[in-house]
Write a protein that holds these residues in place. Sequence first.
Motif, PDB file in Angstrom:
ATOM      1  N   VAL A  52       0.602  -1.113   0.192  1.00 38.36           N
ATOM      2  CA  VAL A  52      -0.134  -0.028  -0.136  1.00 38.36           C
ATOM      3  C   VAL A  52       0.835   1.232  -0.177  1.00 38.36           C
ATOM      4  O   VAL A  52       0.627   2.191  -0.548  1.00 38.36           O
ATOM      5  N   ALA A  53       1.863   1.290   0.900  1.00 39.51           N
ATOM      6  CA  ALA A  53       2.864   2.397   0.921  1.00 39.51           C
ATOM      7  C   ALA A  53       3.672   2.588  -0.514  1.00 39.51           C
ATOM      8  O   ALA A  53       3.671   3.705  -0.792  1.00 39.51           O
ATOM      9  N   LEU A  54       3.894   1.517  -1.021  1.00 38.56           N
ATOM     10  CA  LEU A  54       4.622   1.646  -2.298  1.00 38.56           C
ATOM     11  C   LEU A  54       3.874   2.301  -3.470  1.00 38.56           C
ATOM     12  O   LEU A  54       4.175   3.272  -4.069  1.00 38.56           O
ATOM     13  N   GLU A  55       2.441   1.809  -3.468  1.00 36.03           N
ATOM     14  CA  GLU A  55       1.598   2.296  -4.401  1.00 36.03           C
ATOM     15  C   GLU A  55       1.346   3.912  -4.122  1.00 36.03           C
ATOM     16  O   GLU A  55       1.187   4.821  -5.198  1.00 36.03           O
ATOM     17  N   ASN A 103       3.042  -5.214  17.792  1.00 40.27           N
ATOM     18  CA  ASN A 103       2.513  -5.775  16.739  1.00 40.27           C
ATOM     19  C   ASN A 103       2.176  -4.958  15.874  1.00 40.27           C
ATOM     20  O   ASN A 103       1.918  -4.907  14.684  1.00 40.27           O
ATOM     21  N   MET A 104       1.111  -4.016  16.296  1.00 45.07           N
ATOM     22  CA  MET A 104       0.439  -2.968  15.666  1.00 45.07           C
ATOM     23  C   MET A 104       1.562  -1.779  15.049  1.00 45.07           C
ATOM     24  O   MET A 104       1.219  -1.564  13.754  1.00 45.07           O
ATOM     25  N   GLY A 105       2.474  -1.729  15.739  1.00 42.25           N
ATOM     26  CA  GLY A 105       3.665  -1.070  14.963  1.00 42.25           C
ATOM     27  C   GLY A 105       4.275  -1.533  14.055  1.00 42.25           C
ATOM     28  O   GLY A 105       4.472  -0.854  12.950  1.00 42.25           O
ATOM     29  N   LEU A 106       4.646  -2.886  14.194  1.00 41.67           N
ATOM     30  CA  LEU A 106       5.219  -3.450  13.157  1.00 41.67           C
ATOM     31  C   LEU A 106       4.439  -3.477  11.933  1.00 41.67           C
ATOM     32  O   LEU A 106       4.750  -3.576  10.744  1.00 41.67           O
ATOM     33  N   LEU A 107       3.206  -3.871  12.118  1.00 50.49           N
ATOM     34  CA  LEU A 107       2.162  -3.946  11.139  1.00 50.49           C
ATOM     35  C   LEU A 107       2.111  -2.836  10.145  1.00 50.49           C
ATOM     36  O   LEU A 107       2.298  -2.801   8.938  1.00 50.49           O
ATOM     37  N   GLN A 108       1.955  -1.640  10.731  1.00 54.46           N
ATOM     38  CA  GLN A 108       1.684  -0.483  10.103  1.00 54.46           C
ATOM     39  C   GLN A 108       3.134   0.038   9.552  1.00 54.46           C
ATOM     40  O   GLN A 108       3.202   0.773   8.456  1.00 54.46           O
ATOM     41  N   MET A 109       4.288  -0.255  10.206  1.00 57.81           N
ATOM     42  CA  MET A 109       5.683   0.610   9.839  1.00 57.81           C
ATOM     43  C   MET A 109       6.516  -0.258   9.302  1.00 57.81           C
ATOM     44  O   MET A 109       7.273   0.274   8.432  1.00 57.81           O
ATOM     45  N   GLY A 165       6.448  -3.270   6.941  1.00 60.21           N
ATOM     46  CA  GLY A 165       6.288  -3.468   5.611  1.00 60.21           C
ATOM     47  C   GLY A 165       6.194  -2.050   4.870  1.00 60.21           C
ATOM     48  O   GLY A 165       7.140  -1.901   3.856  1.00 60.21           O
ATOM     49  N   ALA A 166       5.678  -1.093   5.654  1.00 60.04           N
ATOM     50  CA  ALA A 166       5.604   0.245   4.940  1.00 60.04           C
ATOM     51  C   ALA A 166       6.845   0.932   4.559  1.00 60.04           C
ATOM     52  O   ALA A 166       7.017   1.247   3.432  1.00 60.04           O
ATOM     53  N   TYR A 167       7.789   0.611   5.504  1.00 65.25           N
ATOM     54  CA  TYR A 167       9.054   1.343   5.394  1.00 65.25           C
ATOM     55  C   TYR A 167      10.122   0.639   4.700  1.00 65.25           C
ATOM     56  O   TYR A 167      10.968   1.035   3.895  1.00 65.25           O
ATOM     57  N   LEU A 168      10.001  -0.671   4.906  1.00 64.47           N
ATOM     58  CA  LEU A 168      10.849  -1.656   3.973  1.00 64.47           C
ATOM     59  C   LEU A 168      10.693  -1.673   2.531  1.00 64.47           C
ATOM     60  O   LEU A 168      11.609  -1.713   1.759  1.00 64.47           O
ATOM     61  N   GLY A 201      13.201   5.577   4.675  1.00 67.34           N
ATOM     62  CA  GLY A 201      12.454   4.470   5.141  1.00 67.34           C
ATOM     63  C   GLY A 201      13.010   3.594   6.055  1.00 67.34           C
ATOM     64  O   GLY A 201      12.391   2.900   6.645  1.00 67.34           O
ATOM     65  N   LEU A 202      14.392   3.704   6.039  1.00 68.30           N
ATOM     66  CA  LEU A 202      14.988   2.774   7.129  1.00 68.30           C
ATOM     67  C   LEU A 202      14.699   3.387   8.611  1.00 68.30           C
ATOM     68  O   LEU A 202      14.343   2.416   9.647  1.00 68.30           O
TER      69      LEU A 202
END
Length: 410
Positions: free
Chosen positions: A25-28, A139-145, A147-150, A266-267
């Motif tokens: 989603v973040a990529l698009e 968990n909720m932090g990893l979910l949102q951030m 993948g989005a930033y990686l 992103g990192l």
Amino acid sequence: MTRKVPSIRYEFRLLLLLSLTNGVVALERLSASFLSPFLVADFGLTNTQLGLLAAALSGAVAVSATLFGSFADRDGRKKSILLIATIGFSLIAGLPALVTGFIGLLFVRMLLGIAEGPVVPLSQSMMAQVSDPRRRGLNMGLLQMAGAYLIGGMAGPVLATYIATDHGWRMAFTASVIPGLVMALALWLFVKPDDRGKVAVMPDQPKPPHAPMLSLLKIRNIRLCVIIAGLFAAWATVQNVFLPVYLVSERGMSPTTMGWVIAAGGLAGLLGGFGVPALSDWVGRKPVMVVCGALMLFAPAAILWLPANPVAMSLAVLIGWLVMGMAPMYIGVIPTESVPPHLTASAIGLATAAGEVFGGVLAPFGAGALADSQGLSAPFLLCLGLAAACAMATLFLQESAPRLVDRDRV
């Protein structure tokens, strides 16, 4: 009815799948910003038009997130809606390759926002239901951030500018279709079917009767999360929209070098997305939000006044954007802990919509107009003011971390 507690194995599986989906989603979503120097060159876009592209997408996300979040709370078909949204935004992401001007691009970005809107509130609500309260913030932090930033923040700007430089920006948009379709298949295969009619009851929260969405605004933390969402999203969106073109046109960087500087952000988002919520599980939501709110001042100041050196600028963005870890806090973690379980998607959707309307619609448009009249430095001066206001708002939050709230009750 109290549901059976999911296994930790499924908890981590769902976390991985939803985090990667949010990364796509973040990529698009950010692709137009990464490729903005190419779009400006081909279409002759103004800074105001760049802001309008971001505003159109954000406005559509705001409406979509609110409506579908509320609908999913009532209907229970969260997996089904998420799957349809993922297929939809994946296909729409390639449509900019077919447009011939600003109006077509604007329309496609609005469609993308409608399709992407349900993803965050549904994903965070699904994650909250299966998470152990001791790991909820993490968990909720990893979910949102993560993948989005990686994917969106680190790999995205490098790959998008590389493909655009060698094969054209239209090919870069076309290639972005593939990851979303892969994730849609993974969600279909590995996420458990919707458990309709059974509302998850978390061990640290009773289930009160159903209430309309507007009643959420009677809750102090929800009101503050709405305010913080607007201010923080404006701060982040303005930088995401205007930093690429600022680095190329004002600081003289090549598009490829600019891509590496953005990748440093992103990192930062990846590290902050893990570290900020995890730290808040131990020391509390409020103190972490207050400190991060104050640190928001660093990034725009460094962008404006550091020398135009790629290494220095990369380090500044890396350090300054660590506070991106605040986003899952005000969107997912604090709202989830502040409302009844059957209203989690609605609360997350409301915070998401607030961020999109003010941060994604009004702020980019205003910042674009400022950039056209006052120069490209003006949006970053605006970010300094937004950071100060956001820091003030965090001071009024009430602590919601289960570990600390339970301790205070003893």
